[in-house]
Scaffold this active site. Structure first.
Site, mmCIF file in Angstrom:
data_model
loop_
_atom_site.group_PDB
_atom_site.id
_atom_site.type_symbol
_atom_site.label_atom_id
_atom_site.label_comp_id
_atom_site.label_asym_id
_atom_site.label_seq_id
_atom_site.Cartn_x
_atom_site.Cartn_y
_atom_site.Cartn_z
ATOM 1 N N TYR A 121 63.666 33.771 51.832
ATOM 2 C CA TYR A 121 63.369 35.146 50.542
ATOM 3 C C TYR A 121 65.237 35.693 50.682
ATOM 4 C CZ TYR A 121 60.969 38.933 48.521
ATOM 5 O OH TYR A 121 60.778 40.015 48.326
ATOM 6 N N GLU A 209 64.152 38.913 42.438
ATOM 7 C CA GLU A 209 63.224 38.413 43.666
ATOM 8 C C GLU A 209 63.389 36.834 43.465
ATOM 9 O OE1 GLU A 209 59.350 39.084 45.578
ATOM 10 O OE2 GLU A 209 59.492 37.926 44.366
#
Ligand code: GDP
Ligand code: MN
Length: 414
Positions: A121, A209
């Site tokens: 992530y 993101e």
């Protein structure tokens, strides 16, 4: 402002971040062809039906949680691609990010699938506590990231960006090592981090993101595997959009709440919620206080509509019309503290809405209870306008203060 994943991938590519290729389709009929095209381009002529090359079909909606909802599907044939496309284009997607009514899917991304050795992530956002932009990273990326952040906050790395220099090379490399990247992966991952940080600043993002960032299994030509972004989400600061015409061109108004769009055109802020009391207020602080006091007296707001400071009579009339168009609204609370906003303009807006707003059944005005609390600039003129018009607005009751108003509207909706 949000954008779709396929647009986000294009943006990543333009900053030099590696992303698998793909095409966008809007109908089931195009799925088989898209499968063949993507398979051909990514894997060469070997593309065949049956156990063919891996392709991923992904719903393009402004909400995440698609994987768990069944709206990210891995397929190995044109036939399976078509089945997945049919499912996604004919069912609404419901995920924790959509609300129970779900979202209609109008576009699909058909992209080259990849084998995944590990998911990570990566995100850049603003940390309000430290008042810095921050890189957030985890070696446990993928669809469980929210759960991991909640249960094991230590599994999340946070690296602040320098206010002027941004994310520096040494920081990115240190984070890459901390995440456990090995060999050639380290520089590849660090370079993705610095590019993402640059993108975040240049495009005035509020979030940038990549989840997941993945490493493919190693092979003869790439012993350490490749580091790739296979999903991305961006949100842009609306106040910065005026200087990014390339970003505003990506807006998809069909993904926005229609009432919020309508309000936006009149310079009003409208936020849809899931209760049954429509709230018309002026100022964000008063909106929060109004919702708190409605809750305190057992009600739940259906929305709040902030008319702000200098709204015109026309905008105020539109504001009431937006609130009345929501079938969930069982009562309306008007709470105005007139400063620059004049109470007589609000009163005139109420009267206009009561005599002109057309309901779906053809009737006019407020069919639901209306509670009005006015204070401040021109309050006497406003109250007089309303009391003179009471016969035209039979469901209207005046309130003396905020508590009285909240009690009355909660009692009225039952
Ligand atoms: P999200 O659920 O909306 O965040 O959608 P993602 O694009 O992140 O996909 C969800 C999950 O599907 C990922 O975390 C992966 O585990 C899996 N996935 C997506 N694309 C691929 C792919 O090309 N190959 C493989 N093996 N898995 C994939
Ligand atoms: Mn994802």
């Amino acid at each position: 402002m949000k954008i779709h994943e396929y647009q986000a991938r294009e943006l990543l590519r333009s900053f030099g971040i590696p992303v698998p290729a793909g095409v966008v389709i809007e109908s089931v009929e195009d799925a088989a062809q898209a499968y063949k095209k993507v398979a051909d381009e990514a894997f060469g002529a070997a593309a065949a039906d049956g156990q063919g090359p891996l392709v991923v079909i992904k719903a393009q909606v402004h909400a995440g949680g698609r994987g768990k909802a069944g709206f990210v599907e891995l397929v190995r044939s044109a036939k399976k691609a078509e089945d997945a496309a049919r499912f996604m284009l004919t069912n609404r997607m419901v995920s924790p990010q959509t609300g129970p009514e779900g979202l209609e899917v109008k576009k699909l991304l058909v992209a080259a699938g990849v084998d995944i050795a590990k998911e990570y992530y990566l995100a850049i956002t603003t940390d309000r506590k430290t008042r810095r932009n921050v890189l957030i990273a985890s070696s446990e990326g993928g669809v469980e990231i929210e759960q991991i952040a909640h249960d094991r906050p230590d599994a999340i790395i946070k690296e602040p960006l320098h206010p002027l220099l941004g994310l520096q090379g040494h920081q990115a490399r240190r984070v890459a090592f901390e995440l456990g990247f090995k060999g050639k992966q380290v520089n590849a991952a660090a370079s993705i981090m610095t590019k993402l940080a640059k993108l975040f600043i240049e495009k005035d993002c509020t979030i940038a993101e990549i989840n997941p960032l993945i490493v493919t299994p190693g092979n003869a030509s790439n012993p350490d595997g490749q580091v790739l972004a296979i999903d991305a989400k961006f949100n842009f600061d609306d106040n910065g959009l005026f200087r990014h015409t390339d970003i505003t061109a990506l807006a998809d108004s069909t993904e926005e709440n229609p009432a919020e769009m309508r309000a936006h055109r009149f310079g009003l802020s409208y936020i849809a919620l899931d209760g049954n009391i429509g709230c018309l207020v002026n100022g964000a602080g008063l909106a929060m206080a109004t919702m708190d006091i409605v809750k305190l007296h057992g009600g739940t707001p259906a929305n709040f509509l902030d008319v702000g400071g200098g709204a015109t009579e026309e905008a105020v009339t539109e504001a009431f019309s937006i609130i009345l168009s929501d079938p969930a609204v069982r009562g309306v609370l008007v709470n105005i503290f007139g400063g620059i906003m004049r109470c007589d303009i609000i009163a005139q807006g109420i009267i206009n809405a009561a005599t002109k707003h057309k309901n779906p059944d053809g009737s006019l005005g407020f069919k639901v209870p209306l509670v009005v609390r006015l204070e401040g600039t021109n309050v006497e003129a406003g109250r007089k306008l309303l009391s003179d018009a009471q016969s035209k607005i039979p469901t209207m009751q005046p309130a003396t203060d905020l508590t009285d108003a909240a009690k009355k509207v909660c009692a009225a909706v039952g």
